[in-house]
Design an enzyme around this catalytic site. Structure first.
Site, short mmCIF file in Angstrom:
data_model
loop_
_atom_site.label_atom_id
_atom_site.label_comp_id
_atom_site.label_asym_id
_atom_site.label_seq_id
_atom_site.Cartn_x
_atom_site.Cartn_y
_atom_site.Cartn_z
N HIS A 158 0.86 -1.18 0.00
CA HIS A 158 0.00 0.00 0.00
C HIS A 158 0.90 1.23 0.00
O HIS A 158 1.23 1.76 1.06
CB HIS A 158 -0.90 -0.01 1.23
CG HIS A 158 -1.93 1.07 1.25
ND1 HIS A 158 -3.09 0.99 1.96
CD2 HIS A 158 -1.97 2.29 0.65
CE1 HIS A 158 -3.80 2.10 1.80
NE2 HIS A 158 -3.12 2.91 1.01
N GLU B 144 -2.60 -1.74 -3.16
CA GLU B 144 -3.73 -1.07 -2.53
C GLU B 144 -3.50 0.44 -2.54
O GLU B 144 -2.36 0.91 -2.50
CB GLU B 144 -3.87 -1.50 -1.07
CG GLU B 144 -4.09 -2.97 -0.84
CD GLU B 144 -4.16 -3.31 0.63
OE1 GLU B 144 -4.70 -4.38 0.95
OE2 GLU B 144 -3.66 -2.52 1.46
N HIS C 230 -7.10 -7.62 7.31
CA HIS C 230 -6.89 -6.67 8.40
C HIS C 230 -7.01 -7.38 9.74
O HIS C 230 -8.06 -7.92 10.09
CB HIS C 230 -7.86 -5.49 8.35
CG HIS C 230 -7.17 -4.19 8.70
ND1 HIS C 230 -6.41 -3.48 7.80
CD2 HIS C 230 -7.09 -3.50 9.87
CE1 HIS C 230 -5.91 -2.41 8.37
NE2 HIS C 230 -6.30 -2.39 9.64
#
Length: 247
Positions: free
Chosen positions: A43, A75, A199
Site C-alpha cells: 500500500h 492497494e 486486516h
C-alpha cells in the site's frame, strides 16, 4: 483453498526507521514467495512512511522476472498519482481503499452507494483483461452494499476484518462480527463478485474466520505475519498461515 498474499508494509516501515537498505523488502518478498505465499500486497502512501515508490518498481521487476505466477496486489486511494502508478506498473490486482492520506491504516470500507459514480469511473479506467479490481468493503455492507459495488464493474470486494480482529477475545462480539462478514460474503458471491479479506487476521483468529466465512479467495496479511515472523522467521510464519488456510 484460500490463498495468502503477504503484505510487506510493516517490513518497509521497519526499514525506514534508519537510513539503511535493510530489512530488504524485495528480500523478504523472496522468502515468503519461496515459502508458498501466492502473492505480495503493498500500500504505497503519498508520504512513503512504509512502501516507497522505488519499492513498487523493484517488487514489480522481481515478480515479473523471478515469480511470474505470483500476484502483485497494490492497494491505495485512487488519487491521480496512484492511478498513474498503477497504469505504469500494471499489477495483477488493484485494491481501492477510501483512506485519507493521514490515516495510520485502513479502517473502513467504501460507501458504495454514495461513491458509486466515482468508483465506476475509476474502475473503468483501471480495468484490464489481465488486471483484477477489488474494492475495500465494510463487514456489514450486506446485499445493498455489494450490489452497489458490483454495479461499478469491480471484480471483487475485500472484506474489512479489522472489527472482528479487535473483538476476537469477546466470544459474543466475535460471533456477531463473523455473522456480518459471512452475510456480506454470501451476498457478494451471489452477486457474482469474488471475495478477499484482510486486516488484523492472525494465526489465532483465522481458523474461526475460515469456518464462518467460507469461499474467500484470498487473504492479505501483514501485521500479524510480521509479528509472528519476529519469533519464528518469515518462512515459517508464512508456512503456518498457509497451513491454517488449507484447513
Amino acid at each position: 483453498m484460500t490463498l495468502l498474499s503477504a503484505n510487506l508494509n510493516a517490513v518497509a516501515q521497519l526499514r525506514n526507521r534508519r537510513d539503511l537498505p535493510w530489512p530488504s523488502v524485495t528480500g523478504i518478498a523472496r522468502v515468503v514467495l519461496d515459502a508458498g505465499a501466492s502473492g505480495i500486497t503493498i500500500h504505497p502512501r503519498p508520504d512513503e512512511r512504509h512502501i516507497r515508490r522505488s519499492d513498487v518498481f523493484e517488487l514489480s521487476e522481481l515478480l515479473r522476472r523471478d515469480y511470474p505466477q505470483a500476484e502483485f496486489n497494490i492497494e491505495g486511494y485512487p488519487s491521480e498519482d496512484f492511478l498513474e502508478l498503477i497504469e505504469t506498473v500494471n499489477p495483477k490486482q488493484v485494491t481501492l481503499v477510501p483512506d485519507d492520506p493521514a490515516q495510520a491504516t485502513s479502517d473502513h470500507g467504501w460507501d458504495f452507494v454514495g461513491k458509486g459514480n466515482f468508483l465506476r469511473s475509476v474502475v473503468q479506467r483501471l480495468k484490464r483483461p489481465e488486471r483484477r479490481i477489488s474494492l475495500f468493503c465494510d463487514p456489514d455492507a450486506g446485499e445493498e452494499g455489494v450490489l452497489a459495488a458490483k454495479s461499478t464493474g469491480a471484480d471483487r470486494v475485500e472484506l474489512f476484518t479489522g472489527p472482528y480482529g479487535a473483538c476476537y477475545d469477546n466470544t459474543v462480539a466475535a460471533q456477531a462480527a463473523l455473522s456480518d462478514l459471512a452475510e456480506t460474503c454470501r451476498a457478494a458471491k451471489a452477486a457474482g463478485l469474488g471475495v478477499n479479506a484482510g486486516h488484523d487476521l492472525t494465526l489465532d483468529n483465522l481458523p474461526a474466520f475460515q469456518a464462518a466465512v467460507p469461499g474467500v479467495a484470498e487473504v492479505s496479511i501483514g501485521h500479524g505475519l510480521t509479528a509472528d515472523a519476529l519469533l519464528m522467521g518469515f518462512a515459517e510464519a508464512t508456512r503456518r498461515y498457509i497451513a491454517v488456510l488449507k484447513d
